[in-house]
Design a protein around this motif. Structure first.
Motif, PDB file in Angstrom:
ATOM      1  N   GLU A  96       0.831  -1.209   0.000  1.00  0.00           N
ATOM      2  CA  GLU A  96       0.000   0.000   0.000  1.00  0.00           C
ATOM      3  C   GLU A  96       0.867   1.260   0.000  1.00  0.00           C
ATOM      4  N   LYS A  97       1.938   1.233   0.779  1.00  0.00           N
ATOM      5  CA  LYS A  97       2.849   2.377   0.807  1.00  0.00           C
ATOM      6  C   LYS A  97       3.463   2.612  -0.563  1.00  0.00           C
ATOM      7  N   ASP A  98       3.886   1.548  -1.211  1.00  0.00           N
ATOM      8  CA  ASP A  98       4.501   1.688  -2.529  1.00  0.00           C
ATOM      9  C   ASP A  98       3.503   2.244  -3.543  1.00  0.00           C
ATOM     10  N   ARG A  99       2.262   1.783  -3.487  1.00  0.00           N
ATOM     11  CA  ARG A  99       1.232   2.294  -4.394  1.00  0.00           C
ATOM     12  C   ARG A  99       1.007   3.784  -4.175  1.00  0.00           C
ATOM     13  N   PHE A 100       0.919   4.164  -2.903  1.00  0.00           N
ATOM     14  CA  PHE A 100       0.677   5.564  -2.568  1.00  0.00           C
ATOM     15  C   PHE A 100       1.844   6.441  -3.015  1.00  0.00           C
ATOM     16  N   VAL A 101       3.069   6.003  -2.754  1.00  0.00           N
ATOM     17  CA  VAL A 101       4.245   6.781  -3.136  1.00  0.00           C
ATOM     18  C   VAL A 101       4.295   6.968  -4.655  1.00  0.00           C
ATOM     19  N   THR A 102       3.994   5.932  -5.404  1.00  0.00           N
ATOM     20  CA  THR A 102       4.016   6.012  -6.865  1.00  0.00           C
ATOM     21  C   THR A 102       3.034   7.057  -7.378  1.00  0.00           C
ATOM     22  N   LEU A 103       1.804   7.029  -6.866  1.00  0.00           N
ATOM     23  CA  LEU A 103       0.781   7.974  -7.308  1.00  0.00           C
ATOM     24  C   LEU A 103       1.094   9.393  -6.842  1.00  0.00           C
ATOM     25  N   PHE A 104       1.546   9.524  -5.600  1.00  0.00           N
ATOM     26  CA  PHE A 104       1.872  10.831  -5.044  1.00  0.00           C
ATOM     27  C   PHE A 104       3.034  11.465  -5.809  1.00  0.00           C
ATOM     28  N   THR A 105       4.022  10.650  -6.159  1.00  0.00           N
ATOM     29  CA  THR A 105       5.169  11.138  -6.926  1.00  0.00           C
ATOM     30  C   THR A 105       4.726  11.664  -8.284  1.00  0.00           C
ATOM     31  N   GLU A 106       3.880  10.923  -8.964  1.00  0.00           N
ATOM     32  CA  GLU A 106       3.406  11.366 -10.277  1.00  0.00           C
ATOM     33  C   GLU A 106       2.602  12.657 -10.157  1.00  0.00           C
ATOM     34  N   LEU A 107       1.792  12.763  -9.102  1.00  0.00           N
ATOM     35  CA  LEU A 107       0.995  13.966  -8.878  1.00  0.00           C
ATOM     36  C   LEU A 107       1.888  15.195  -8.750  1.00  0.00           C
ATOM     37  N   LEU A 108       2.944  15.097  -7.925  1.00  0.00           N
ATOM     38  CA  LEU A 108       3.848  16.224  -7.720  1.00  0.00           C
ATOM     39  C   LEU A 108       4.687  16.503  -8.968  1.00  0.00           C
ATOM     40  N   GLU A 109       5.185  15.447  -9.600  1.00  0.00           N
ATOM     41  CA  GLU A 109       6.006  15.635 -10.799  1.00  0.00           C
ATOM     42  C   GLU A 109       5.232  16.364 -11.890  1.00  0.00           C
ATOM     43  N   ASN A 110       3.996  15.946 -12.123  1.00  0.00           N
ATOM     44  CA  ASN A 110       3.199  16.579 -13.165  1.00  0.00           C
ATOM     45  C   ASN A 110       2.977  18.062 -12.867  1.00  0.00           C
ATOM     46  N   SER A 111       2.751  18.380 -11.584  1.00  0.00           N
ATOM     47  CA  SER A 111       2.540  19.773 -11.192  1.00  0.00           C
ATOM     48  C   SER A 111       3.811  20.584 -11.426  1.00  0.00           C
ATOM     49  N   TYR A 112       4.969  20.038 -11.014  1.00  0.00           N
ATOM     50  CA  TYR A 112       6.239  20.745 -11.176  1.00  0.00           C
ATOM     51  C   TYR A 112       6.588  20.941 -12.638  1.00  0.00           C
ATOM     52  N   LEU A 113       6.423  19.903 -13.441  1.00  0.00           N
ATOM     53  CA  LEU A 113       6.827  20.004 -14.847  1.00  0.00           C
ATOM     54  C   LEU A 113       6.043  21.082 -15.576  1.00  0.00           C
ATOM     55  N   GLY A 114       4.743  21.144 -15.313  1.00  0.00           N
ATOM     56  CA  GLY A 114       3.925  22.162 -15.961  1.00  0.00           C
ATOM     57  C   GLY A 114       4.359  23.566 -15.591  1.00  0.00           C
ATOM     58  N   LYS A 115       4.713  23.776 -14.312  1.00  0.00           N
ATOM     59  CA  LYS A 115       5.132  25.098 -13.867  1.00  0.00           C
ATOM     60  C   LYS A 115       6.510  25.466 -14.410  1.00  0.00           C
ATOM     61  N   ILE A 116       7.421  24.506 -14.424  1.00  0.00           N
ATOM     62  CA  ILE A 116       8.765  24.776 -14.941  1.00  0.00           C
ATOM     63  C   ILE A 116       8.700  25.180 -16.411  1.00  0.00           C
ATOM     64  N   GLU A 117       7.854  24.488 -17.172  1.00  0.00           N
ATOM     65  CA  GLU A 117       7.770  24.762 -18.604  1.00  0.00           C
ATOM     66  C   GLU A 117       7.078  26.091 -18.909  1.00  0.00           C
ATOM     67  N   SER A 118       6.391  26.672 -17.917  1.00  0.00           N
ATOM     68  CA  SER A 118       5.699  27.947 -18.136  1.00  0.00           C
ATOM     69  C   SER A 118       6.446  29.117 -17.507  1.00  0.00           C
ATOM     70  N   TYR A 119       7.722  28.950 -17.242  1.00  0.00           N
ATOM     71  CA  TYR A 119       8.549  29.992 -16.640  1.00  0.00           C
ATOM     72  C   TYR A 119       8.500  31.290 -17.453  1.00  0.00           C
ATOM     73  N   LYS A 120       8.288  32.426 -16.743  1.00  0.00           N
ATOM     74  CA  LYS A 120       8.114  33.713 -17.413  1.00  0.00           C
ATOM     75  C   LYS A 120       9.136  34.770 -16.983  1.00  0.00           C
ATOM     76  N   GLY A 121      10.233  34.400 -16.392  1.00  0.00           N
ATOM     77  CA  GLY A 121      11.272  35.371 -16.087  1.00  0.00           C
ATOM     78  C   GLY A 121      11.326  35.857 -14.655  1.00  0.00           C
ATOM     79  N   GLU A 122      10.624  35.176 -13.734  1.00  0.00           N
ATOM     80  CA  GLU A 122      10.699  35.564 -12.324  1.00  0.00           C
ATOM     81  C   GLU A 122      12.129  35.397 -11.805  1.00  0.00           C
ATOM     82  N   LYS A 123      12.461  36.145 -10.770  1.00  0.00           N
ATOM     83  CA  LYS A 123      13.804  36.091 -10.202  1.00  0.00           C
ATOM     84  C   LYS A 123      13.756  35.527  -8.788  1.00  0.00           C
TER      85      LYS A 123
END
Length: 209
Positions: A96-123
């Motif tokens: 159960e822990k492994d299942r949860f970690v896998t899904l949670f990891t994908e959830l965070l990764e997808n959120s991060y990737l979308g934000k990184i790719e939309s970078y607009k010049g913040e400092k």
């Protein structure tokens, strides 16, 4: 997982993603091991984003696979998942822990990737680094194009000679605590399997399936 809770979680994710992306271009008053390890990963991330052969829409998945390969060593997704599940982690089986970690990891990764790719010049500005082994905190401030300053803190845990991020806090609000509150609320009225089902549904929607 309603839209308001998703939006609440997206702010720290967006800020953290931007801070990670910008680490290389900002001057720092320190160069401790936690910061240097993050900076090395971001160097490689920026290199991927700047590759002309990966900029087209057709190369989106290939680009994201390379980005995931750089992001995963920097974040301790299992530790983040464990802390986000809180007291409910202890009662789970290894499977159960492994299942949860896998899904949670994908959830965070997808959120991060979308934000990184939309970078607009913040400092990014570095404020300080605090060490209390095996823990460390790196305090930063994000400066938007409108000169709005947003404080963001990285919380890291040492593993051997590496430092890995296990939480981020935007304006004092912890990403892990946000998830813990949400998951705890779900588990008060639903089973663990139902929580897993909700995570799968959220990921399915985010994939556009």
């Amino acid at each position: 997982m309603d839209s308001s809770s998703t939006e609440a979680r997206s702010r720290p994710i967006a800020a953290a993603a931007l801070a990670l992306l910008l680490s290389l271009s900002a001057g720092t008053a320190f160069a401790g091991p936690p910061t240097e390890q993050v900076r090395g990963a971001i160097d490689r991330v920026v290199g991927i984003l700047n590759r002309p052969d990966l900029k087209s829409a057709e190369k989106r998945e290939a680009r994201r696979e390379l980005l995931r390969a750089e992001i995963r060593p920097v974040f301790d997704f299992r530790e983040m998942a464990k802390r986000s599940l809180g007291v409910h982690w202890r009662g789970r089986t290894a499977e159960e822990k492994d299942r949860f970690v896998t899904l949670f990891t994908e959830l965070l990764e997808n959120s991060y990737l979308g934000k990184i790719e939309s970078y607009k010049g913040e400092k990014i500005r570095y404020v300080k680094e605090s060490l209390d082994p095996p823990y460390a905190v790196v305090n930063t401030t994000i400066v938007t194009s409108k000169e709005v300053e947003i404080p963001l803190d990285y919380r890291l845990l040492q593993e051997g000679d590496r430092w890995r991020i296990y939480d981020v806090a935007i304006e004092g609000i912890s990403l892990v605590n946000n998830y813990r509150s949400q998951f705890g609320s779900i588990l008060q009225r639903s089973s663990f399997d139902e929580l897993i089902g909700k995570l799968r549904s959220t990921l399915k929607e985010s994939r556009g399936s």
